[in-house]
Motif scaffolding. Structure first.
Motif, short mmCIF file in Angstrom:
data_model
loop_
_atom_site.label_atom_id
_atom_site.label_comp_id
_atom_site.label_asym_id
_atom_site.label_seq_id
_atom_site.Cartn_x
_atom_site.Cartn_y
_atom_site.Cartn_z
N THR A 102 -110.31 -60.81 -48.30
CA THR A 102 -111.58 -60.81 -47.57
C THR A 102 -111.46 -61.10 -46.08
O THR A 102 -112.11 -60.42 -45.27
N PRO A 103 -110.67 -62.08 -45.64
CA PRO A 103 -110.65 -62.41 -44.20
C PRO A 103 -110.23 -61.27 -43.29
O PRO A 103 -110.59 -61.26 -42.11
N ILE A 104 -109.46 -60.31 -43.78
CA ILE A 104 -108.98 -59.24 -42.90
C ILE A 104 -109.72 -57.93 -43.13
O ILE A 104 -109.30 -56.88 -42.66
N LEU A 105 -110.84 -57.97 -43.86
CA LEU A 105 -111.64 -56.78 -44.05
C LEU A 105 -112.54 -56.56 -42.84
O LEU A 105 -113.00 -57.51 -42.21
N GLY A 106 -112.80 -55.31 -42.52
CA GLY A 106 -113.68 -55.01 -41.39
C GLY A 106 -113.20 -53.81 -40.62
O GLY A 106 -112.43 -52.98 -41.12
N GLU A 107 -113.62 -53.72 -39.35
CA GLU A 107 -113.33 -52.56 -38.53
C GLU A 107 -112.11 -52.80 -37.65
O GLU A 107 -112.03 -53.78 -36.91
N TYR A 108 -111.16 -51.86 -37.74
CA TYR A 108 -109.97 -51.86 -36.88
C TYR A 108 -110.10 -50.66 -35.94
O TYR A 108 -110.39 -49.54 -36.37
N SER A 109 -109.85 -50.90 -34.66
CA SER A 109 -109.97 -49.82 -33.67
C SER A 109 -108.70 -49.76 -32.84
O SER A 109 -108.05 -50.77 -32.57
N CYS A 110 -108.34 -48.54 -32.46
CA CYS A 110 -107.15 -48.36 -31.61
C CYS A 110 -107.59 -47.92 -30.22
O CYS A 110 -108.55 -47.15 -30.06
N TRP A 111 -106.89 -48.43 -29.20
CA TRP A 111 -107.29 -48.26 -27.81
C TRP A 111 -106.12 -47.80 -26.95
O TRP A 111 -104.96 -48.09 -27.24
N ARG A 112 -106.49 -47.11 -25.90
CA ARG A 112 -105.53 -46.82 -24.83
C ARG A 112 -106.23 -47.22 -23.54
O ARG A 112 -107.17 -46.57 -23.10
N GLY A 113 -105.80 -48.34 -23.02
CA GLY A 113 -106.48 -48.90 -21.86
C GLY A 113 -107.87 -49.37 -22.27
O GLY A 113 -108.03 -50.16 -23.20
#
Length: 368
Positions: A102-113
Motif C-alpha cells: 500500500t505505501p508505494i501505490l499511486g502515480e509515478y511520473s517521468c520527467w526531463r527537466g
C-alpha cells in the motif's frame, strides 16, 4: 490474471498563455497540470481507470517495472506523488519496484527537466476474498442484442466491464468499457452481443467487472447463457372487460419484449383483491371472477421459466362511472367507444360552469 498488465494509452496536454500585448506565445509546462491532477486524485480517489496503469500482486518476489513512454533520447528522472521515489532501481527509461504494498501505490511520473513525459499509476491486485465481495448482476429485458450489468461495492470509485475470454484473462487485447455511476452508487453499463435469438444457445456469455477500491483492483467474472438472465419489463394491463360471469383482462407484453410475440410468448400472473372481503388472490388465467376492486400483473418466458418481471402498479377496476377511466395508469376499464372520454370532458366542463353559477347566485343572496 497476469502479475502485471498495462493499459497502453498515452495522453498529452498543452496549455498556452499570451502576454499582455498578445504578440508572444508562451507554453505553460505540463508539470503544473500533473501536480494539479495528482493532488485531486489523492484527495478524492480515482474516479476512473487511469489511461496508463500497472496492477501488481502484493509482496511479489518479482519486481514490477514501469516504463517512461517517450521516443526522444536522453536521461529521465522519476517522481512518486511529486517526490523522488525511495528504494527503487532505475535503468534508463525503466523503474523497478520490489515488494509492492500500500505505501508505494499511486502515480509515478517521468520527467526531463521541467517537462513531464508520461505517468503510470501503480495499483494493487485485490485478494480473492476481497474481490468476492464485489457484486456483479446482469439482466436482459428480451432476447435482442443488448443486456445490462451492474456492479456494486460499498467503496468503489470506478468500474469498467469487459466481454469475452480476453477480458477474464486480463489480456491487453480486451476492449474495456467504463461504467456509468448511478445516483445510489451502483455502476451500470449496457452491453451488446451477437447471439441469434432464433437458435438454441450453445455459447455462454462471459462478463468481467473490475473496480477500483482504495488503489486496489477488484475483479469478478461471470459466465451465463442469455436465457438465464432474461427478465422482462412489466407488462401492460390494457382493458378489463366485464362479461356475464367473469372479468376478461387484456394484457400486452412490454414494448421492450422481443418480436414477433407469436414466437416470443409470455405467460402472465395476475394478483387481485376481492371487493367484498378484501382477500388477495392469484391467477394464471386472464379470466377472473367478478367483484374485483384492483389488480396487477407480471410476466415471464414460459419456455425457459425466466425470472418474473416486476409487478405492474395496482390498477382499480372501474365499472359504472367510466368517465374515471381517463387516468389509465391507475384504472383498468373496458374498451370504451370512440369519443367517450371527450364526452366526459364536455360533461365535466358543463358541470363546473353550472356549479360556478350556483355558487355566484348563493353569494349574491347572502350579500342581500
Amino acid at each position: 490474471m497476469s502479475d502485471q498488465y498495462v493499459a497502453n494509452q498515452s495522453w498529452k496536454v498543452n496549455i498556452q498563455l499570451y502576454d499582455v500585448k498578445g504578440s508572444k506565445k508562451k507554453t505553460l509546462s505540463l508539470w503544473l497540470c500533473g501536480l494539479l491532477f495528482a493532488s485531486l486524485t489523492r484527495a478524492h480517489g480515482l474516479n476512473r481507470f487511469p489511461e496508463n496503469f500497472v496492477v501488481a500482486k502484493r509482496d511479489d518476489a518479482n519486481p514490477v517495472t514501469l516504463t517512461c513512454r517517450t521516443e526522444a533520447p536522453g536521461a529521465v528522472t522519476w517522481k512518486f506523488q511529486d517526490e523522488e521515489p525511495e528504494g527503487v532501481q532505475q535503468n534508463g527509461l525503466h523503474l523497478a519496484l520490489s515488494e509492492v504494498d500500500t505505501p508505494i501505490l499511486g502515480e509515478y511520473s517521468c520527467w526531463r527537466g521541467m517537462e513531464m513525459l508520461s505517468s503510470t499509476h501503480l495499483l494493487l491486485e485485490a485478494e480473492k476474498e476481497v474481490s468476492d465481495s464485489l457484486s456483479l448482476i446482469c439482466r436482459a429485458k428480451s432476447y435482442d442484442c443488448n443486456f445490462s450489468c451492474e456492479c456494486t461495492h460499498s467503496e468503489q470509485t470506478a468500474v469498467r466491464f469487459g466481454l469475452g475470454h480476453d477480458c477474464s484473462e486480463g489480456r491487453t487485447s480486451c476492449h474495456w468499457m467504463s461504467a456509468d455511476q448511478l445516483v445510489d452508487g451502483r455502476f451500470h453499463l449496457e452491453l451488446s452481443h451477437s447471439l441469434s435469438p432464433y437458435t438454441e444457445e450453445s455459447t455462454m456469455l462471459e462478463v468481467t467487472a473490475e473496480a477500483i477500491v482504495h488503489r486496489s483492483v477488484l475483479r469478478k467474472t461471470k459466465k451465463f447463457y442469455l436465457r438465464d438472465i432474461v427478465q422482462p419489463d412489466s407488462p401492460q394491463i390494457v382493458t378489463c372487460q366485464e362479461g356475464e360471469e367473469d372479468l376478461n383482462v387484456t394484457i400486452d407484453p412490454p414494448s421492450s419484449w422481443s418480436t414477433p410475440h407469436s414466437f416470443f410468448s409470455l405467460e402472465h400472473e395476475i394478483q387481485y383483491v376481492l371487493k367484498d372481503n378484501g382477500k388477495l388472490e392469484h391467477s394464471s388465467s386472464v379470466l377472473l371472477p367478478k367483484g374485483i376492486s384492483k389488480l396487477r400483473a407480471r410476466s415471464r418466458d414460459p419456455l425457459v421459466l425466466s425470472h418474473w418481471s416486476q409487478w405492474t402498479p395496482w390498477k382499480n377496476v372501474r365499472r359504472g362511472n367510466l368517465c374515471k377511466c381517463k387516468n389509465t395508469a391507475k384504472s383498468c376499464c373496458p374498451e370504451l367507444p370512440s369519443g367517450y372520454l371527450d364526452k366526459c370532458k364536455k360533461k365535466q366542463k358543463k358541470k363546473r360552469k353550472k356549479d360556478a353559477k350556483q355558487s355566484q347566485a348563493t353569494y349574491k343572496e347572502g350579500a342581500q
